[in-house]
Design an enzyme around this catalytic site. Structure first.
Site, mmCIF file in Angstrom:
data_model
loop_
_atom_site.group_PDB
_atom_site.id
_atom_site.type_symbol
_atom_site.label_atom_id
_atom_site.label_comp_id
_atom_site.label_asym_id
_atom_site.label_seq_id
_atom_site.Cartn_x
_atom_site.Cartn_y
_atom_site.Cartn_z
ATOM 1 N N SER A 11 54.034 76.584 40.936
ATOM 2 C CA SER A 11 54.078 75.541 41.962
ATOM 3 C C SER A 11 53.605 74.209 41.406
ATOM 4 C CB SER A 11 53.204 75.912 43.154
ATOM 5 O OG SER A 11 53.277 74.866 44.114
ATOM 6 N N ASN A 68 70.552 77.177 27.853
ATOM 7 C CA ASN A 68 71.022 76.920 29.213
ATOM 8 C C ASN A 68 72.459 77.395 29.332
ATOM 9 O OD1 ASN A 68 70.343 75.518 31.786
ATOM 10 N ND2 ASN A 68 72.210 74.362 31.273
ATOM 11 N N ARG A 94 63.075 73.757 61.059
ATOM 12 C CA ARG A 94 64.052 73.314 60.047
ATOM 13 C C ARG A 94 65.444 73.820 60.407
ATOM 14 N NH1 ARG A 94 61.830 73.377 53.797
ATOM 15 N NH2 ARG A 94 59.662 72.851 54.217
ATOM 16 N N GLY A 113 67.153 78.102 31.005
ATOM 17 C CA GLY A 113 67.369 77.409 32.291
ATOM 18 C C GLY A 113 66.764 76.029 32.210
ATOM 19 N N LEU A 114 67.629 75.036 31.994
ATOM 20 C CA LEU A 114 67.129 73.670 31.796
ATOM 21 C C LEU A 114 67.417 72.780 33.000
ATOM 22 C CD1 LEU A 114 67.940 73.223 27.989
ATOM 23 C CD2 LEU A 114 65.762 73.828 29.051
ATOM 24 N N ASN A 121 54.296 79.045 49.662
ATOM 25 C CA ASN A 121 55.370 78.209 50.210
ATOM 26 C C ASN A 121 55.398 78.265 51.731
ATOM 27 O OD1 ASN A 121 55.997 77.795 47.533
ATOM 28 N ND2 ASN A 121 58.188 77.996 47.825
ATOM 29 N N GLY A 156 56.134 71.448 41.692
ATOM 30 C CA GLY A 156 57.331 70.627 41.536
ATOM 31 C C GLY A 156 57.521 70.237 40.083
ATOM 32 N N MET A 192 62.948 72.062 36.738
ATOM 33 C CA MET A 192 61.701 72.798 36.489
ATOM 34 C C MET A 192 61.668 73.380 35.070
ATOM 35 S SD MET A 192 59.632 72.714 39.082
ATOM 36 C CE MET A 192 58.590 74.162 39.172
ATOM 37 N N GLY A 193 62.780 73.923 34.609
ATOM 38 C CA GLY A 193 62.826 74.514 33.272
ATOM 39 C C GLY A 193 62.583 73.468 32.186
ATOM 40 N N LYS A 203 53.167 83.491 45.641
ATOM 41 C CA LYS A 203 53.904 82.218 45.629
ATOM 42 C C LYS A 203 54.716 82.049 46.919
ATOM 43 C CE LYS A 203 55.735 78.340 44.160
ATOM 44 N NZ LYS A 203 57.042 78.104 44.645
HETATM 45 C C1 3PG Z 1 60.110 74.937 46.206
HETATM 46 O O1 3PG Z 1 59.522 75.968 45.872
HETATM 47 O O2 3PG Z 1 61.081 74.477 45.582
HETATM 48 C C2 3PG Z 1 59.626 74.184 47.379
HETATM 49 O O3 3PG Z 1 58.249 74.137 47.335
HETATM 50 C C3 3PG Z 1 60.099 74.773 48.695
HETATM 51 O O4 3PG Z 1 61.426 74.623 48.723
HETATM 52 P P1 3PG Z 1 62.301 74.351 50.080
HETATM 53 O O5 3PG Z 1 61.541 73.396 50.940
HETATM 54 O O6 3PG Z 1 63.560 73.759 49.541
HETATM 55 O O7 3PG Z 1 62.519 75.684 50.709
#
Ligand code: 3PG
Length: 466
Positions: free
Chosen positions: A130, A33, A289, A10-11, A188, A132, A14-15, A184
């Site tokens: 976590s 990928n 949201r 998974g590229l 979030n 980003g 994040m990957g 996790k």
């Molecule tokens: C993530 O884990 O990508 C963000 O911290 C939370 O994602 P979201 O705001 O898109 O739900």
């Protein structure tokens, strides 16, 4: 041919970042990928890492490039795509191999997948990551679930690539099966609440005080070195400072007021409700949201529904800072309450102090408050609740009056502060020795003969209602 220590499948953003972090720390990393054409440009762009990045263009080759027992890390969407991927990869793996899901999974899915994968003699690790893209690249905070044996194998790798807080790596084994992904998820949830409360303060300044984005940015810059020091306050200042290259207006003023979400905040609220815990700060954020998407309804309602005639009276900046601090303490206390309840329910024996410690660097909610919370969780807490830890009581004594003032003034002027107000309502509920639930019990007994307990003797009773 060199065998890889670990494989990253998974590229996406994040990957890619995680693979580079691993390779840079000397771990030979096989990469693959679903879209094959992403692989070569990625590996060519990181040619300085030489043989530490080993491309594989199909799943079979990817698996054969891994040293046995294999460690396969997936950084792909954790719903149906991960289940489909597991169905393909498991037949290629052998007992003793390990699958790591580093995506944002619903912990209920992780519990199920753990059972299914481990029934085949493999190990399964649900791991929250976590920070980003930048965190994954240069040091994330990682919340690891799974068996102690899996952790023994992963620890050297993850410790090497993790963020550090004063030398302490921000990664740990938190408990079995779904524990890592649950922690996790709650991380979030707290992140959602924090972002929302910051946005509420921004809204008060903009709509109640007529402040410009630049002025608000300067205020957040100022706060970023005080009690509110945190990554999210820094991010907020950056977001408010940036001009739009096209119009020259503040970028934030050009962005449509409709927020996205991928689901982890909602999962936190759902799990909190199942566990009988309050998540009012997080629920306020998730709902805000969701409501933000109803733009046309809001535009109609803005000119149709009556608001408040009261104007002015925006609290001073110190008052706003303290109110945000109180809200932040309360949302963290809700998050840790949810973690404790889940730990009790699932027998995870979560070490909450350790959770706070591994959130002190690398992750999105890192803040100076988390240092205090980590210390508080290591001390004696009356009733075992973070809110009653002496250093939290002291912090709340100094900040709750401001929260009360800010919420009251927002309510009077008709500006929405759902998470701040939710924080205050929860705080006042917690500190109410005799609540109004006696009336709820009476109502239930009147219409449903549900019974109640009495304050003067034990047992179950019914009233003889008129
Ligand atoms: C993530 O884990 O990508 C963000 O911290 C939370 O994602 P979201 O705001 O898109 O739900």
């Amino acid at each position: 041919m060199k065998q890889a220590d670990i494989g990253v499948y998974g590229l996406g953003t994040m990957g890619r970042a995680l693979a580079l972090n691993l390779a840079e720390h000397g771990f030979a990393t096989a990469v693959a990928n679903r879209e094959h054409d992403w692989i070569a440009p990625f590996v060519e762009g990181a040619s300085h890492l030489g043989e530490n990045l080993l491309p594989a263009y199909d799943l079979e080759t990817f698996v054969t490039r891994l040293a046995k027992p294999r460690v396969v890390l997936f950084m792909i969407p954790s719903g149906a795509p991960l289940d489909a991927m597991l169905a393909q990869v498991l037949p290629l793996l052998e007992p003793g191999d390990m699958v790591v899901d580093a995506g944002n999974a619903d912990f209920n899915d992780t519990m199920r997948r753990t059972r299914e994968v481990e029934a085949r003699g493999l190990s399964y690790v649900g791991m929250g990551v976590s920070g980003g893209a930048r965190g994954a690249r240069h040091g994330p905070s990682m919340m690891v679930g799974g068996t102690p044996d899996s952790w023994v194998r992963l620890q050297p790798i993850l410790t090497a690539i993790a963020a550090r807080f004063e030398g302490d790596p921000c990664v740990d084994h938190l408990g079995p099966d779904g524990a890592g992904h649950f922690v996790k998820t709650v991380h979030n949830g707290i992140e959602y609440a924090d972002m929302q409360m910051i946005a509420e303060i921004y809204g008060l300044l903009r709509d109640g005080g007529g402040w410009s984005a630049g002025d608000i940015a300067a205020l957040f810059r100022d706060w970023s070195s005080g009690a509110l020091a945190s990554f999210l306050v820094d991010v907020t200042a950056i977001a408010l400072e940036e001009p739009d290259p096209e119009t020259g207006q503040p970028m934030v003023d050009m962005i449509q007021d409709k927020a996205g979400q991928k689901g982890t905040g909602r999962w936190t609220v759902i799990e909190a409700l199942k566990l009988g815990q309050s998540a009012s700060t997080i629920e306020g954020a998730v709902a805000a949201r969701a409501w933000s998407a109803n733009k046309s309804l809001r535009e109609t309602a803005a000119t149709t529904l009556p608001g408040s005639d009261l104007v002015g009276g925006l609290p001073g900046s110190q008052m706003l800072e303290q109110a945000l601090l109180a809200g932040r303490i309360l949302s963290h206390a809700q998050g840790f309450g949810i973690l404790q309840a889940a730990s009790d329910q699932h027998g995870w024996s979560l070490n909450l102090a350790r959770v706070a410690e591994i959130w002190r660097a690398g992750c999105i909610i890192r803040s100076t408050l988390l240092n205090e919370i980590g210390a508080a969780l290591n001390e004696d807490m009356p009733q075992g609740h973070l809110l009653l830890a002496p250093r939290m009581v002291e912090a709340l004594e100094g900040s709750v009056p401001a929260l009360r003032h800010v919420v009251a003034s927002a309510v009077q002027t008709g500006l929405p502060v759902p998470s701040l107000a939710g924080a205050l309502a929860w705080y006042d509920s917690v500190r109410q020795a005799r609540s109004s639930a006696n009336l709820i019990q009476a109502q239930r007994d009147v219409f449903g003969a549900h019974g109640f307990e009495r304050i003067d003797r034990t047992g179950r009773f019914n009233g003889e209602w008129g």
